[in-house]
Design a protein around this motif. Structure first.
Motif, PDB file in Angstrom:
ATOM      1  N   THR A 117      67.717  51.567  56.246  1.00 34.98           N
ATOM      2  CA  THR A 117      68.532  52.784  56.310  1.00 34.98           C
ATOM      3  C   THR A 117      68.744  53.439  54.944  1.00 34.98           C
ATOM      4  OG1 THR A 117      70.470  51.387  56.174  1.00 34.98           O
ATOM      5  CG2 THR A 117      69.815  52.105  58.371  1.00 34.98           C
ATOM      6  N   VAL A 118      68.091  52.880  53.921  1.00 37.18           N
ATOM      7  CA  VAL A 118      68.269  53.425  52.578  1.00 37.18           C
ATOM      8  C   VAL A 118      67.891  54.908  52.543  1.00 37.18           C
ATOM      9  CG1 VAL A 118      67.405  53.313  50.221  1.00 37.18           C
ATOM     10  CG2 VAL A 118      68.024  51.216  51.412  1.00 37.18           C
ATOM     11  N   GLN A 119      68.741  55.701  51.917  1.00 35.60           N
ATOM     12  CA  GLN A 119      68.552  57.156  51.937  1.00 35.60           C
ATOM     13  C   GLN A 119      68.333  57.697  50.523  1.00 35.60           C
ATOM     14  OE1 GLN A 119      71.768  59.070  54.094  1.00 35.60           O
ATOM     15  NE2 GLN A 119      72.189  57.126  55.100  1.00 35.60           N
ATOM     16  N   PRO A 146      77.278  50.097  41.021  1.00 40.55           N
ATOM     17  CA  PRO A 146      77.513  51.005  42.158  1.00 40.55           C
ATOM     18  C   PRO A 146      77.882  50.275  43.448  1.00 40.55           C
ATOM     19  CG  PRO A 146      75.496  51.606  40.998  1.00 40.55           C
ATOM     20  CD  PRO A 146      75.976  50.334  40.368  1.00 40.55           C
ATOM     21  N   GLY A 147      77.372  49.062  43.638  1.00 43.56           N
ATOM     22  CA  GLY A 147      77.685  48.306  44.851  1.00 43.56           C
ATOM     23  C   GLY A 147      79.133  47.854  44.941  1.00 43.56           C
ATOM     24  N   TYR A 204      76.094  54.837  49.299  1.00 43.06           N
ATOM     25  CA  TYR A 204      75.548  54.447  50.604  1.00 43.06           C
ATOM     26  C   TYR A 204      74.019  54.556  50.664  1.00 43.06           C
ATOM     27  CZ  TYR A 204      75.365  59.501  51.215  1.00 43.06           C
ATOM     28  OH  TYR A 204      75.102  60.822  51.028  1.00 43.06           O
ATOM     29  N   THR A 205      73.410  55.025  49.561  1.00 44.19           N
ATOM     30  CA  THR A 205      71.949  55.135  49.561  1.00 44.19           C
ATOM     31  C   THR A 205      71.279  53.770  49.420  1.00 44.19           C
ATOM     32  OG1 THR A 205      71.878  55.446  47.181  1.00 44.19           O
ATOM     33  CG2 THR A 205      72.042  57.432  48.533  1.00 44.19           C
ATOM     34  N   GLN A 206      72.034  52.769  49.014  1.00 41.80           N
ATOM     35  CA  GLN A 206      71.452  51.446  48.792  1.00 41.80           C
ATOM     36  C   GLN A 206      72.066  50.388  49.693  1.00 41.80           C
ATOM     37  OE1 GLN A 206      68.937  50.887  46.535  1.00 41.80           O
ATOM     38  NE2 GLN A 206      68.981  53.103  46.226  1.00 41.80           N
ATOM     39  N   PHE A 207      71.264  49.367  49.977  1.00 43.10           N
ATOM     40  CA  PHE A 207      71.756  48.194  50.716  1.00 43.10           C
ATOM     41  C   PHE A 207      72.169  47.136  49.699  1.00 43.10           C
ATOM     42  CE2 PHE A 207      70.193  43.972  52.369  1.00 43.10           C
ATOM     43  CZ  PHE A 207      71.315  43.711  53.145  1.00 43.10           C
ATOM     44  N   TYR A 208      73.401  46.663  49.789  1.00 42.62           N
ATOM     45  CA  TYR A 208      73.867  45.604  48.897  1.00 42.62           C
ATOM     46  C   TYR A 208      74.229  44.367  49.727  1.00 42.62           C
ATOM     47  CZ  TYR A 208      74.289  49.320  45.426  1.00 42.62           C
ATOM     48  OH  TYR A 208      74.033  50.361  44.580  1.00 42.62           O
TER      49      TYR A 208
END
Ligand SMILES: Nc1ncnc2c1ncn2[C@@H]1O[C@H](COP(=O)(O)OP(=O)(O)OP(=O)(O)O)[C@@H](O)[C@H]1O
Ligand SMILES: [Mg+2]
Length: 273
Positions: free
Chosen positions: A225-227, A112-113, A133-137
């Motif tokens: 900021t993970v959503q 997904p990243g 955008y829910t994850q930080f990569y």
């Protein structure tokens, strides 16, 4: 005492499911030709909101019944079938006749990243957003410049001026070797998720669409900021999942106790003693 309910005895008549032997064999042929594992779509949408119902919790399909289960459980597929022209600008003209098509893609294990959504206005790439955008990569942060450059190159070599419209959105995948792949094309407007931008920003002629050389590039910058996943609201409650998979044994035991208590009290009410 057992509390197994015989479902068959409730059914008054036998309902026969329709069969489509020609279609079925065509689909199976296609699945085989694609290596046995496919990703299904209808004309516009994939059943992204329905992966929770699949046994493997993914959109990977091996058979026609896998595909049917996902399609029947998906609001996104229902949208394609019932209101595909919602929010089109030519609302007054009659809807064209649609030939529905089942699209099968060879399954590919995408990280997904590596997925990005790119916004094109007047044939110019104005914005790129991390898709998940829910994850930080970390790697997106580290490779911001390379990613942006690779996508721009891909756009000017393969996409620009090759699409019927001058405003559109395309999705790409950048693999671990830095190669860029086209995943999908989408309408430029509200029906397409604008991810880390807003449609107002993208259409207003403000800062983003005025940008000169480089497209605006947005990604999730920290864990803070993970959503929550955007498809969560389409799923069934966690409790049901735990029950059906037997993952939470205590929940299952509580549920069965509750059920048997209920049936006992039902029996007491209905049987005269
Ligand atoms: N061939 C494939 N194999 C495995 N996963 C895939 C494949 N193609 C797409 N995916 C995954 O499914 C997601 C959705 O695919 P796609 O963009 O084609 O669907 P969509 O319904 O058009 O989505 P959207 O509504 O966001 O435009 C992609 O982000 C990707 O993670
Ligand atoms: Mg799409």
């Amino acid at each position: 005492r057992t509390y197994i309910h015989n479902i068959d005895s409730d059914a008054e008549e036998d309902v026969q499911a329709p069969e489509f032997p020609d279609f079925t064999s065509k689909v199976l042929e296609a699945i085989n030709a694609l290596g046995g594992r496919v990703f299904p779509k209808l004309n516009w949408s994939a059943p992204r909101d329905a992966n929770w119902i699949a046994l493997n919790s993914s959109l990977q399909c091996h058979s026609l019944s896998d595909i049917f289960l996902l399609f029947k459980s998906s609001d996104f597929i229902t949208h394609d079938l019932t209101q595909p022209f919602l929010q089109c600008s030519d609302q007054d003209s009659p809807d064209p006749v649609i030939n529905y098509e089942l699209v099968l893609r060879k399954w590919s294990e995408l990280i997904p990243g590596g997925e990005f959504r790119c916004f094109v206005k007047e044939n110019k790439l104005i914005a790129i957003s991390q898709r998940d955008y829910t994850q930080f990569y970390q790697h997106i942060l580290k490779q911001e410049e390379q990613t942006c450059q690779a996508i721009q190159e891909f756009f000017s070599q393969h996409i620009q001026y090759n699409f019927l419209d001058e405003d559109f959105v395309f999705d790409v995948y950048r693999d671990s070797q830095g190669r860029v792949w086209l995943i999908d094309l989408n309408p430029f407007g509200e029906v397409t998720d604008s991810l880390l931008f807003t449609w107002e920003e993208l259409t207003s002629g403000g800062e983003i669409s005025q940008q000169q050389e480089c497209p605006a590039f947005r990604y999730t910058t920290s864990e803070v900021t993970v959503q929550p996943s955007p498809c969560l609201s389409y799923r069934i409650p966690r409790d049901f999942v735990d029950l059906s998979t037997g993952e939470d044994a205590y929940k299952l035991i509580d549920f069965l106790k509750l059920k048997s208590e209920q049936e006992e009290s039902d029996e007491e009410e209905s049987s005269p003693q």
